[in-house]
Design a protein around this motif. Structure first.
Motif, PDB file in Angstrom:
ATOM      1  N   GLY A 157      98.256  -6.993 -25.661  1.00  0.00           N
ATOM      2  CA  GLY A 157      98.201  -6.483 -24.293  1.00  0.00           C
ATOM      3  C   GLY A 157      97.125  -7.164 -23.473  1.00  0.00           C
ATOM      4  N   LYS A 158      95.955  -7.387 -24.081  1.00  0.00           N
ATOM      5  CA  LYS A 158      94.876  -8.095 -23.380  1.00  0.00           C
ATOM      6  C   LYS A 158      95.305  -9.516 -23.035  1.00  0.00           C
ATOM      7  N   PHE A 159      95.966 -10.175 -23.964  1.00  0.00           N
ATOM      8  CA  PHE A 159      96.429 -11.542 -23.725  1.00  0.00           C
ATOM      9  C   PHE A 159      97.408 -11.582 -22.551  1.00  0.00           C
ATOM     10  N   ILE A 160      98.372 -10.667 -22.550  1.00  0.00           N
ATOM     11  CA  ILE A 160      99.360 -10.625 -21.464  1.00  0.00           C
ATOM     12  C   ILE A 160      98.671 -10.351 -20.130  1.00  0.00           C
ATOM     13  N   CYS A 161      97.717  -9.436 -20.116  1.00  0.00           N
ATOM     14  CA  CYS A 161      96.994  -9.117 -18.875  1.00  0.00           C
ATOM     15  C   CYS A 161      96.221 -10.320 -18.362  1.00  0.00           C
ATOM     16  N   ARG A 162      95.549 -11.034 -19.259  1.00  0.00           N
ATOM     17  CA  ARG A 162      94.804 -12.223 -18.831  1.00  0.00           C
ATOM     18  C   ARG A 162      95.744 -13.273 -18.231  1.00  0.00           C
ATOM     19  N   VAL A 163      96.874 -13.494 -18.887  1.00  0.00           N
ATOM     20  CA  VAL A 163      97.852 -14.457 -18.365  1.00  0.00           C
ATOM     21  C   VAL A 163      98.342 -14.023 -16.992  1.00  0.00           C
ATOM     22  N   TYR A 164      98.691 -12.748 -16.855  1.00  0.00           N
ATOM     23  CA  TYR A 164      99.183 -12.229 -15.570  1.00  0.00           C
ATOM     24  C   TYR A 164      98.149 -12.439 -14.461  1.00  0.00           C
ATOM     25  N   PHE A 165      96.918 -12.012 -14.711  1.00  0.00           N
ATOM     26  CA  PHE A 165      95.909 -12.113 -13.658  1.00  0.00           C
ATOM     27  C   PHE A 165      95.573 -13.561 -13.325  1.00  0.00           C
ATOM     28  N   ARG A 166      95.557 -14.432 -14.324  1.00  0.00           N
ATOM     29  CA  ARG A 166      95.272 -15.846 -14.071  1.00  0.00           C
ATOM     30  C   ARG A 166      96.402 -16.522 -13.293  1.00  0.00           C
ATOM     31  N   TYR A 174      96.425 -14.386  -9.455  1.00  0.00           N
ATOM     32  CA  TYR A 174      95.206 -14.164  -8.687  1.00  0.00           C
ATOM     33  C   TYR A 174      94.175 -15.238  -9.041  1.00  0.00           C
ATOM     34  N   ARG A 175      93.186 -15.368  -8.183  1.00  0.00           N
ATOM     35  CA  ARG A 175      92.015 -16.177  -8.521  1.00  0.00           C
ATOM     36  C   ARG A 175      90.967 -15.192  -9.036  1.00  0.00           C
ATOM     37  N   VAL A 176      90.814 -15.141 -10.339  1.00  0.00           N
ATOM     38  CA  VAL A 176      89.965 -14.124 -10.962  1.00  0.00           C
ATOM     39  C   VAL A 176      88.575 -14.685 -11.225  1.00  0.00           C
ATOM     40  N   LEU A 177      87.572 -13.963 -10.753  1.00  0.00           N
ATOM     41  CA  LEU A 177      86.180 -14.309 -11.031  1.00  0.00           C
ATOM     42  C   LEU A 177      85.562 -13.178 -11.846  1.00  0.00           C
ATOM     43  N   CYS A 223      80.022  -1.389 -12.979  1.00  0.00           N
ATOM     44  CA  CYS A 223      80.994  -2.461 -12.779  1.00  0.00           C
ATOM     45  C   CYS A 223      81.577  -2.326 -11.378  1.00  0.00           C
ATOM     46  N   ALA A 224      81.807  -3.449 -10.721  1.00  0.00           N
ATOM     47  CA  ALA A 224      82.405  -3.431  -9.383  1.00  0.00           C
ATOM     48  C   ALA A 224      83.639  -4.316  -9.363  1.00  0.00           C
ATOM     49  N   VAL A 225      84.744  -3.764  -8.885  1.00  0.00           N
ATOM     50  CA  VAL A 225      85.975  -4.523  -8.664  1.00  0.00           C
ATOM     51  C   VAL A 225      86.087  -4.772  -7.164  1.00  0.00           C
ATOM     52  N   ILE A 226      86.222  -6.042  -6.802  1.00  0.00           N
ATOM     53  CA  ILE A 226      86.243  -6.420  -5.399  1.00  0.00           C
ATOM     54  C   ILE A 226      87.462  -7.297  -5.136  1.00  0.00           C
ATOM     55  N   GLY A 227      88.270  -6.918  -4.148  1.00  0.00           N
ATOM     56  CA  GLY A 227      89.447  -7.698  -3.790  1.00  0.00           C
ATOM     57  C   GLY A 227      90.553  -6.796  -3.287  1.00  0.00           C
ATOM     58  N   SER A 228      91.628  -7.411  -2.835  1.00  0.00           N
ATOM     59  CA  SER A 228      92.716  -6.645  -2.220  1.00  0.00           C
ATOM     60  C   SER A 228      93.946  -6.515  -3.100  1.00  0.00           C
ATOM     61  N   TYR A 229      94.010  -7.262  -4.190  1.00  0.00           N
ATOM     62  CA  TYR A 229      95.179  -7.330  -5.065  1.00  0.00           C
ATOM     63  C   TYR A 229      96.392  -7.931  -4.357  1.00  0.00           C
ATOM     64  N   LYS A 230      96.181  -8.611  -3.244  1.00  0.00           N
ATOM     65  CA  LYS A 230      97.276  -9.378  -2.650  1.00  0.00           C
ATOM     66  C   LYS A 230      97.494 -10.614  -3.517  1.00  0.00           C
ATOM     67  N   LEU A 231      98.757 -10.966  -3.741  1.00  0.00           N
ATOM     68  CA  LEU A 231      99.065 -12.076  -4.631  1.00  0.00           C
ATOM     69  C   LEU A 231      98.316 -13.338  -4.216  1.00  0.00           C
TER      70      LEU A 231
END
Length: 195
Positions: free
Chosen positions: A9-18, A21-24, A144-152
């Motif tokens: 599940g972690k692997f799939i999530c990392r692939v999806y977000f990468r 999105y531009r993940v920092l 922890c802070a999550v910052i962004g709009s989640y727009k593709l």
């Protein structure tokens, strides 16, 4: 112990977000590796849990609203991914016991102290339960802070902060509300510094 399902599940999530999105990911090394950790984040989107947990090296045991465990697929899937239920709107003694037990076993618990997603992306008030965990355990408390709009294809930033020193509040026998306020201040500081 991590399950193969959790790792997958972690692997799939990392692939999806990468991919979308531009993940920092900033300062994930501030999360202690071998101790109980209470990871406390703001909550702006339903994808916050996989984003917050996917890029760190430990399994994150998220507290999730109990209603999710009533859904046919999720009720068997969520426990395998390490989540455990909490009933909102009152004191859930079973969830509190479970959380304290996991922290004592040096697990990492992910919580969203606001209890629900923010509709404005501004940090709301935290619930006293997170302060209870912070005071009643010896766990590290990491904001922890999550910052962004989640727009593709937009930038999503996850910033992990230095552990908050709870020892003085524990010695002073502070209330859960006071501890929660300290934690929310830590999250707000990360948001202010990182936007």
């Amino acid at each position: 112990m991590w399950s193969r399902l959790h790792d997958f599940g972690k692997f799939i999530c990392r692939v999806y977000f990468r991919l979308f999105y531009r993940v920092l990911i900033i300062d994930k090394d501030k999360i202690p590796e071998n101790s109980g950790v209470l990871l406390c984040s703001n909550h702006i989107h339903y994808l916050d849990p996989p984003l917050v947990g996917a890029f760190i090296n430990r399994q994150t045991r998220f507290m999730a609203k109990a209603e999710l465990f009533d859904a046919p697929i999720l009720k068997s899937l969520l426990p395998k991914l390490g989540a455990f239920p909490i009933r909102r709107g009152g004191s859930d003694r079973q969830a509190l016991r479970t959380g304290l037990k996991l922290l004592k076993e040096e697990e990492l618990i992910g919580v969203f102290p606001e209890g629900t997603r923010s509709k404005t992306s501004e940090l709301g008030e935290g619930l006293a339960g997170v302060g209870f965990f912070a005071l009643r355990s010896q766990a590290y408390v990491v904001p922890c802070a999550v910052i962004g709009s989640y727009k593709l294809f937009s930038t999503l930033k996850v910033v992990y902060g230095d552990p908050i020193n709870m020892s003085i509040l524990r010695e002073q026998k502070a209330s859960p509300e006071e501890a929660t306020k300290e934690i929310m201040n830590g999250i707000q500081s990360l948001l202010d510094q990182s936007r």
